[in-house]
Design a protein around this motif. Structure first.
Motif, mmCIF file in Angstrom:
data_model
loop_
_atom_site.group_PDB
_atom_site.id
_atom_site.type_symbol
_atom_site.label_atom_id
_atom_site.label_comp_id
_atom_site.label_asym_id
_atom_site.label_seq_id
_atom_site.Cartn_x
_atom_site.Cartn_y
_atom_site.Cartn_z
ATOM 1 N N LEU A 44 0.836 -1.188 0.000
ATOM 2 C CA LEU A 44 0.000 0.000 0.000
ATOM 3 C C LEU A 44 0.875 1.244 0.000
ATOM 4 O O LEU A 44 2.019 1.198 0.457
ATOM 5 C CB LEU A 44 -0.942 -0.003 1.201
ATOM 6 N N PRO A 45 0.368 2.372 -0.509
ATOM 7 C CA PRO A 45 1.212 3.565 -0.673
ATOM 8 C C PRO A 45 1.823 4.082 0.621
ATOM 9 O O PRO A 45 2.966 4.509 0.627
ATOM 10 C CB PRO A 45 0.234 4.592 -1.266
ATOM 11 N N ALA A 46 1.096 4.052 1.744
ATOM 12 C CA ALA A 46 1.623 4.616 2.991
ATOM 13 C C ALA A 46 0.797 4.087 4.150
ATOM 14 O O ALA A 46 -0.263 3.482 3.965
ATOM 15 C CB ALA A 46 1.573 6.142 2.968
ATOM 16 N N SER A 166 -13.427 8.612 -0.504
ATOM 17 C CA SER A 166 -11.975 8.697 -0.728
ATOM 18 C C SER A 166 -11.282 8.939 0.598
ATOM 19 O O SER A 166 -11.763 9.693 1.444
ATOM 20 C CB SER A 166 -11.634 9.828 -1.702
ATOM 21 N N LEU A 167 -10.127 8.282 0.772
ATOM 22 C CA LEU A 167 -9.260 8.637 1.885
ATOM 23 C C LEU A 167 -8.677 10.023 1.625
ATOM 24 O O LEU A 167 -8.395 10.388 0.492
ATOM 25 C CB LEU A 167 -8.128 7.617 2.027
ATOM 26 N N LEU A 168 -8.507 10.785 2.715
ATOM 27 C CA LEU A 168 -8.055 12.170 2.555
ATOM 28 C C LEU A 168 -7.200 12.578 3.750
ATOM 29 O O LEU A 168 -7.527 12.257 4.895
ATOM 30 C CB LEU A 168 -9.269 13.101 2.432
ATOM 31 N N GLU A 169 -6.099 13.258 3.453
ATOM 32 C CA GLU A 169 -5.228 13.807 4.501
ATOM 33 C C GLU A 169 -4.855 15.229 4.076
ATOM 34 O O GLU A 169 -4.395 15.451 2.959
ATOM 35 C CB GLU A 169 -3.981 12.946 4.664
ATOM 36 N N VAL A 170 -5.071 16.199 4.986
ATOM 37 C CA VAL A 170 -4.821 17.609 4.663
ATOM 38 C C VAL A 170 -3.945 18.225 5.747
ATOM 39 O O VAL A 170 -4.235 18.094 6.942
ATOM 40 C CB VAL A 170 -6.147 18.400 4.549
ATOM 41 N N HIS A 171 -2.855 18.880 5.324
ATOM 42 C CA HIS A 171 -1.976 19.619 6.236
ATOM 43 C C HIS A 171 -1.871 21.063 5.763
ATOM 44 O O HIS A 171 -1.873 21.332 4.556
ATOM 45 C CB HIS A 171 -0.560 19.018 6.259
ATOM 46 N N ALA A 172 -1.744 21.999 6.702
ATOM 47 C CA ALA A 172 -1.443 23.383 6.354
ATOM 48 C C ALA A 172 0.044 23.510 6.051
ATOM 49 O O ALA A 172 0.877 22.824 6.640
ATOM 50 C CB ALA A 172 -1.825 24.321 7.505
ATOM 51 N N ARG A 173 0.372 24.322 5.088
ATOM 52 C CA ARG A 173 1.733 24.693 4.679
ATOM 53 C C ARG A 173 2.454 23.577 3.915
ATOM 54 O O ARG A 173 2.950 23.789 2.829
ATOM 55 C CB ARG A 173 2.585 25.147 5.872
ATOM 56 N N VAL A 201 -2.273 18.197 0.312
ATOM 57 C CA VAL A 201 -3.405 17.257 0.289
ATOM 58 C C VAL A 201 -2.943 15.923 -0.288
ATOM 59 O O VAL A 201 -2.309 15.881 -1.346
ATOM 60 C CB VAL A 201 -4.569 17.820 -0.547
ATOM 61 N N ASN A 202 -3.274 14.834 0.424
ATOM 62 C CA ASN A 202 -3.024 13.468 -0.049
ATOM 63 C C ASN A 202 -4.389 12.821 -0.275
ATOM 64 O O ASN A 202 -5.112 12.536 0.690
ATOM 65 C CB ASN A 202 -2.197 12.705 0.990
ATOM 66 N N ALA A 203 -4.772 12.599 -1.525
ATOM 67 C CA ALA A 203 -6.095 12.076 -1.874
ATOM 68 C C ALA A 203 -5.952 10.648 -2.392
ATOM 69 O O ALA A 203 -5.218 10.390 -3.343
ATOM 70 C CB ALA A 203 -6.756 12.953 -2.930
ATOM 71 N N GLY A 204 -6.674 9.699 -1.756
ATOM 72 C CA GLY A 204 -6.571 8.302 -2.154
ATOM 73 C C GLY A 204 -7.253 8.011 -3.481
ATOM 74 O O GLY A 204 -6.739 7.258 -4.302
ATOM 75 N N THR A 205 -8.428 8.599 -3.700
ATOM 76 C CA THR A 205 -9.174 8.393 -4.940
ATOM 77 C C THR A 205 -9.592 9.752 -5.483
ATOM 78 O O THR A 205 -10.745 10.175 -5.343
ATOM 79 C CB THR A 205 -10.420 7.501 -4.680
ATOM 80 N N PRO A 206 -8.673 10.492 -6.089
ATOM 81 C CA PRO A 206 -8.975 11.871 -6.498
ATOM 82 C C PRO A 206 -10.079 11.983 -7.541
ATOM 83 O O PRO A 206 -10.734 13.018 -7.622
ATOM 84 C CB PRO A 206 -7.624 12.376 -7.034
ATOM 85 N N GLU A 207 -10.298 10.913 -8.335
ATOM 86 C CA GLU A 207 -11.335 10.999 -9.357
ATOM 87 C C GLU A 207 -12.736 11.106 -8.750
ATOM 88 O O GLU A 207 -13.689 11.480 -9.441
ATOM 89 C CB GLU A 207 -11.266 9.792 -10.305
ATOM 90 N N GLY A 223 -7.172 8.073 -11.193
ATOM 91 C CA GLY A 223 -6.559 6.804 -11.557
ATOM 92 C C GLY A 223 -5.587 6.254 -10.545
ATOM 93 O O GLY A 223 -5.257 5.075 -10.571
ATOM 94 N N SER A 224 -5.093 7.082 -9.640
ATOM 95 C CA SER A 224 -4.157 6.645 -8.602
ATOM 96 C C SER A 224 -4.115 7.711 -7.524
ATOM 97 O O SER A 224 -4.520 8.853 -7.753
ATOM 98 C CB SER A 224 -2.751 6.430 -9.198
ATOM 99 N N PRO A 225 -3.627 7.363 -6.308
ATOM 100 C CA PRO A 225 -3.520 8.364 -5.248
ATOM 101 C C PRO A 225 -2.654 9.541 -5.694
ATOM 102 O O PRO A 225 -1.690 9.377 -6.425
ATOM 103 C CB PRO A 225 -2.880 7.582 -4.087
ATOM 104 N N ARG A 226 -3.021 10.733 -5.223
ATOM 105 C CA ARG A 226 -2.304 11.950 -5.605
ATOM 106 C C ARG A 226 -1.912 12.742 -4.358
ATOM 107 O O ARG A 226 -2.691 12.839 -3.405
ATOM 108 C CB ARG A 226 -3.187 12.850 -6.479
ATOM 109 N N VAL A 227 -0.690 13.292 -4.385
ATOM 110 C CA VAL A 227 -0.225 14.214 -3.352
ATOM 111 C C VAL A 227 -0.117 15.585 -4.007
ATOM 112 O O VAL A 227 0.631 15.757 -4.975
ATOM 113 C CB VAL A 227 1.129 13.790 -2.760
ATOM 114 N N LEU A 228 -0.881 16.566 -3.509
ATOM 115 C CA LEU A 228 -1.044 17.848 -4.182
ATOM 116 C C LEU A 228 -0.707 19.000 -3.243
ATOM 117 O O LEU A 228 -0.835 18.887 -2.016
ATOM 118 C CB LEU A 228 -2.496 18.005 -4.677
ATOM 119 N N LEU A 229 -0.311 20.129 -3.837
ATOM 120 C CA LEU A 229 -0.049 21.346 -3.080
ATOM 121 C C LEU A 229 -0.901 22.456 -3.682
ATOM 122 O O LEU A 229 -0.770 22.790 -4.864
ATOM 123 C CB LEU A 229 1.437 21.725 -3.142
ATOM 124 N N PHE A 230 -1.807 23.032 -2.853
ATOM 125 C CA PHE A 230 -2.710 24.078 -3.303
ATOM 126 C C PHE A 230 -2.209 25.432 -2.809
ATOM 127 O O PHE A 230 -1.889 25.603 -1.624
ATOM 128 C CB PHE A 230 -4.129 23.827 -2.768
#
Length: 238
Positions: A44-46, A166-173, A201-207, A223-230
C-alpha cells in the motif's frame, strides 16, 4: 492479539462476498484488499492508507474498524507518534477554529489600539508644529496620509466527494505542517473547507473528488492516489 488478514478474509467469506463485491462497496481497489488479507501492508502507498483501508474494510464487514487499526499499530508501527493517533473528523477541529478566531480578534484589537495611539501622537506632533513658524501644512498632510499595508490573503480550498468515497489527509503549509483532516470523506457529505497560505493534500481516490480553490474548480487527474499542493495560483503535484 489476532491475525488481521485472515480475520478479514474469514468475515468476507462468511458473508459470501468476493473481492469484486467488496471493491464495489468500499471503493478500495482489489489489489489493496488482497494485500490487507495477506498482511502485505508494504504494497500500500503509505501507513495512512493502510489504516484508512483497514477501518473502511472492517466496518463494511460489520466489524470494529478501530480494533483493526489498533492491532495494526501495535504490531507494525513501532516508535512512531502516529501509534497513538486516532483519525479526527472535521467536527473535532471546531474548538481549534474558535480559538483561532478569538486569537485573530485579539490581534485586530491590538492593531486598532496601535493605530489609535499613532493617530494621537501624530495629532499632538501636528499641533505642536502649528505653533512653530517653521512648520508647513504639506508635512502635516503627508504624516496623516500614511496607512499600513493590507495583509496578504491565502487559499480557500473546498473539497466535495461527488462520485464516491476517498481517503483524505490535509496539512497546512506542507506535509509536516499542522494536520487539518485525516480520514474518509464520504460521497455527498457536507463539503470540507480549509483555509491557509498553502495546503498539502493526499487524496486516495482523487477521481471521486471535486477541488475548488478560491471559488474556482481545478482539475486533478485520477486513476491513482495523488499528493497535491494548493496555493493561490492553483494546484501542482507535491
Amino acid at each position: 492479539m489476532f491475525e488481521i488478514g485472515s480475520s478479514l478474509r474469514e468475515a468476507r467469506e462468511r458473508q459470501g462476498l468476493d473481492l469484486a463485491a467488496v471493491e464495489r462497496e468500499t471503493k478500495i481497489r482489489g489489489k489493496y484488499i488482497r494485500a490487507l488479507e495477506d498482511e502485505q501492508f508494504e504494497l500500500l502507498p503509505a501507513q495512512t492508507y493502510v489504516k484508512g483501508f483497514l477501518r473502511t474494510y472492517a466496518e463494511t464487514l460489520g466489524l470494529d474498524g478501530q480494533l483493526y487499526v489498533d492491532e495494526y499499530n501495535s504490531r507494525f508501527v513501532a516508535g512512531d507518534d502516529d501509534t497513538h493517533f486516532r483519525p479526527r473528523r472535521s467536527t473535532a477541529r471546531q474548538p481549534q477554529q474558535r480559538n483561532r478566531r478569538l486569537e485573530s480578534g485579539v490581534v485586530l484589537l491590538v492593531l486598532a489600539a496601535i493605530a489609535i495611539v499613532t493617530v494621537v501622537v501624530i495629532g499632538a506632533w501636528t499641533s505642536s508644529d502649528k505653533q512653530s513658524p517653521a512648520a508647513t501644512p504639506k508635512v502635516h498632510r503627508k504624516a496623516v496620509a500614511r496607512h499600513p499595508a493590507a495583509p496578504a490573503t491565502g487559499v480557500l480550498l473546498v473539497i466535495s466527494a461527488l462520485h464516491g468515497n476517498s481517503l483524505l489527509e490535509v496539512h497546512a503549509r506542507g506535509a509536516t505542517g499542522p494536520l487539518r483532516f485525516q480520514g474518509t470523506i464520504v460521497r455527498r457529505q457536507v463539503p470540507l473547507k480549509f483555509w491557509a497560505t498553502r495546503l498539502w493534500v493526499n487524496a486516495g481516490t482523487p477521481e471521486n473528488l471535486r477541488f475548488t480553490v478560491n471559488g474556482r474548480v481545478v482539475t486533478v487527474p485520477g486513476g491513482s492516489p495523488r499528493v497535491l499542493l494548493f496555493t493561490r495560483a492553483g494546484v501542482r503535484s507535491a
